[in-house]
Motif scaffolding. Structure first.
Motif, mmCIF file in Angstrom:
data_model
loop_
_atom_site.group_PDB
_atom_site.id
_atom_site.type_symbol
_atom_site.label_atom_id
_atom_site.label_comp_id
_atom_site.label_asym_id
_atom_site.label_seq_id
_atom_site.Cartn_x
_atom_site.Cartn_y
_atom_site.Cartn_z
ATOM 1 N N SER A 49 14.973 57.923 46.585
ATOM 2 C CA SER A 49 15.711 56.662 46.671
ATOM 3 C C SER A 49 15.394 55.909 47.957
ATOM 4 C CB SER A 49 17.216 56.925 46.571
ATOM 5 O OG SER A 49 17.558 57.383 45.279
ATOM 6 N N SER A 52 12.272 53.971 47.395
ATOM 7 C CA SER A 52 12.466 52.743 46.629
ATOM 8 C C SER A 52 13.141 51.663 47.474
ATOM 9 C CB SER A 52 13.291 53.033 45.370
ATOM 10 O OG SER A 52 14.612 53.416 45.693
ATOM 11 N N MET A 56 11.798 47.797 48.721
ATOM 12 C CA MET A 56 12.608 46.583 48.600
ATOM 13 C C MET A 56 13.073 46.039 49.947
ATOM 14 S SD MET A 56 12.873 45.869 45.348
ATOM 15 C CE MET A 56 14.310 44.836 45.160
ATOM 16 N N ARG A 89 12.277 39.522 46.356
ATOM 17 C CA ARG A 89 13.240 40.279 45.560
ATOM 18 C C ARG A 89 13.718 39.447 44.373
ATOM 19 N NH1 ARG A 89 16.249 41.011 50.581
ATOM 20 N NH2 ARG A 89 15.300 42.700 51.771
ATOM 21 N N MET A 95 15.116 45.680 41.071
ATOM 22 C CA MET A 95 15.521 47.088 41.114
ATOM 23 C C MET A 95 16.792 47.309 40.313
ATOM 24 S SD MET A 95 15.948 49.451 44.485
ATOM 25 C CE MET A 95 16.446 51.168 44.397
ATOM 26 N N ALA A 170 18.189 42.666 36.695
ATOM 27 C CA ALA A 170 16.877 42.932 37.287
ATOM 28 C C ALA A 170 15.783 42.089 36.641
ATOM 29 C CB ALA A 170 16.546 44.415 37.166
ATOM 30 N N ILE A 179 11.777 48.549 39.621
ATOM 31 C CA ILE A 179 12.070 49.876 40.158
ATOM 32 C C ILE A 179 13.381 50.342 39.534
ATOM 33 C CG2 ILE A 179 12.525 51.241 42.222
ATOM 34 C CD1 ILE A 179 10.947 49.195 43.834
ATOM 35 N N ASP A 181 15.990 53.248 39.558
ATOM 36 C CA ASP A 181 16.432 54.420 40.309
ATOM 37 C C ASP A 181 17.505 55.158 39.503
ATOM 38 O OD1 ASP A 181 17.008 56.321 42.173
ATOM 39 O OD2 ASP A 181 17.703 54.959 43.730
#
Length: 329
Positions: A49, A52, A56, A89, A95, A170, A179, A181
């Motif tokens: 994590s 990731s 970001m 982003r 994400m 997302a 991504i 998670d």
């Protein structure tokens, strides 16, 4: 294969403590291509994590990226300002966070949260246009009655629906890279299968790349094209998904696979990896897996083994690799 969409080169993320900098991600290099899924697997605490969040640029203080590059095309995300990163982003990289109930804001409606990214990247969009695009995003993730759900709040939705809302958020700006998670954690098996099917369908429709972070090797087997196994902040094995399951080479990977029940084997007890992942502030000398490794020799304690290619496309960080087929079995 074409040029990778994302290249992570020697990434090192540390957290400042009273005892000095503690590495959570230590020299990780990975790449992911358009339309492909990279699975990152490992136990809790191995750095998945944090990796990731580093991509970001969301690692909270006192964490920071201490070294390495995160190349999205020709841009190094690790060197961008926060203002520049906010433009990346949602639009280029998005994400899906763990635990949708805590990741969604309970005081804002589902529709407000889905359209937030659209407002950020398209400030001229009218309220009517935002609503239409938000409802379309809900339709895209197969949420029934999207017009009604748009105005509801997270607590009014089931766990599976909340996860779909996270996916809709997302994908609202059609990112090149998603991504995910632990996207199926705490979901029952039926809903998990629906979420994975949805991700596959959306990837086929849009051609986006996916980085899938999980501790579940069943999810990896179903979704991933390439796999990186992480342990204690480092990648210890990297190959394609088929090779990982048919010919695992790192002792840690063998342990993970051995802990899974199989229908074609008659076992009274599953294999278990003894011990736990070492804390990053108290790492063992040499290979970080050596205190738990049944194959460890004295040389394993001398230095950290580099990730090396044993056959084309299969890299392992172990001085004992390749593992004999009889041992792996």
């Amino acid at each position: 294969m074409s040029e990778p969409l994302l290249r992570i080169e020697g990434l090192r993320t540390v957290f400042r403590t009273s005892g000095g900098d503690v590495p959570a991600v230590d020299g990780v290099s990975l790449e992911v291509h358009r339309g492909r899924t990279l699975g990152i697997v490992g136990e809790s605490g191995c750095g998945k994590s944090v990796l990731s969040l580093s991509v970001m640029r969301l690692v909270a203080h006192p964490g920071r990226i201490a070294a390495g590059r995160v190349m999205l095309g020709e841009r190094d995300l690790a060197s961008l300002s926060m203002a520049e990163m906010r433009q990346v982003r949602g639009r280029d990289i998005a994400m899906i966070f763990q635990e949708p109930m805590t990741s969604l804001n309970p005081v804002h409606s589902v529709g407000f949260q889905i359209t937030e990214a659209i407002r950020a990247h398209d400030p001229r969009a009218s309220n009517a246009e935002l609503r239409n695009r938000g409802i379309e995003a809900l339709k895209r993730v197969r949420i029934p009655s999207p017009e009604r759900r748009f105005d509801e709040y997270p607590h009014q939705l089931s766990g599976g629906m909340r996860q779909r809302v996270m996916i809709a958020m997302a994908l609202a700006c059609s990112p090149k890279l998603l991504i995910a998670d632990e996207p199926t954690t705490a979901l029952d098996v039926t809903v998990q299968a629906q979420i994975l099917d949805l991700l596959r369908e959306l990837q086929a429709e849009t051609g986006m790349a996916i980085i899938l972070i999980t501790h579940d090797l069943g999810v990896i087997a179903e979704m991933a094209d390439e796999v990186a196994v992480m342990y204690s902040g480092k990648v210890v094995e990297r190959t394609n998904a088929r090779a990982l399951f048919e010919d695992p080479q790192h002792p840690y990977t063998l342990g993970l696979l051995g802990s899974i029940p199989r229908l074609d084997e008659d076992r009274e007890n599953l294999l278990a990896i003894r011990g736990t992942v070492p804390p990053p502030f108290n790492l063992p000398p040499g290979c970080r897996f050596n205190p738990r490794c049944p194959f460890a020799i004295e040389a394993c304690r001398a230095e950290i083994p580099p990730l090396r290619s044993i056959i084309p496309g299969h890299e392992v960080a172990c001085i004992c690799a390749p593992v004999e087929a009889s041992v792996a079995a």
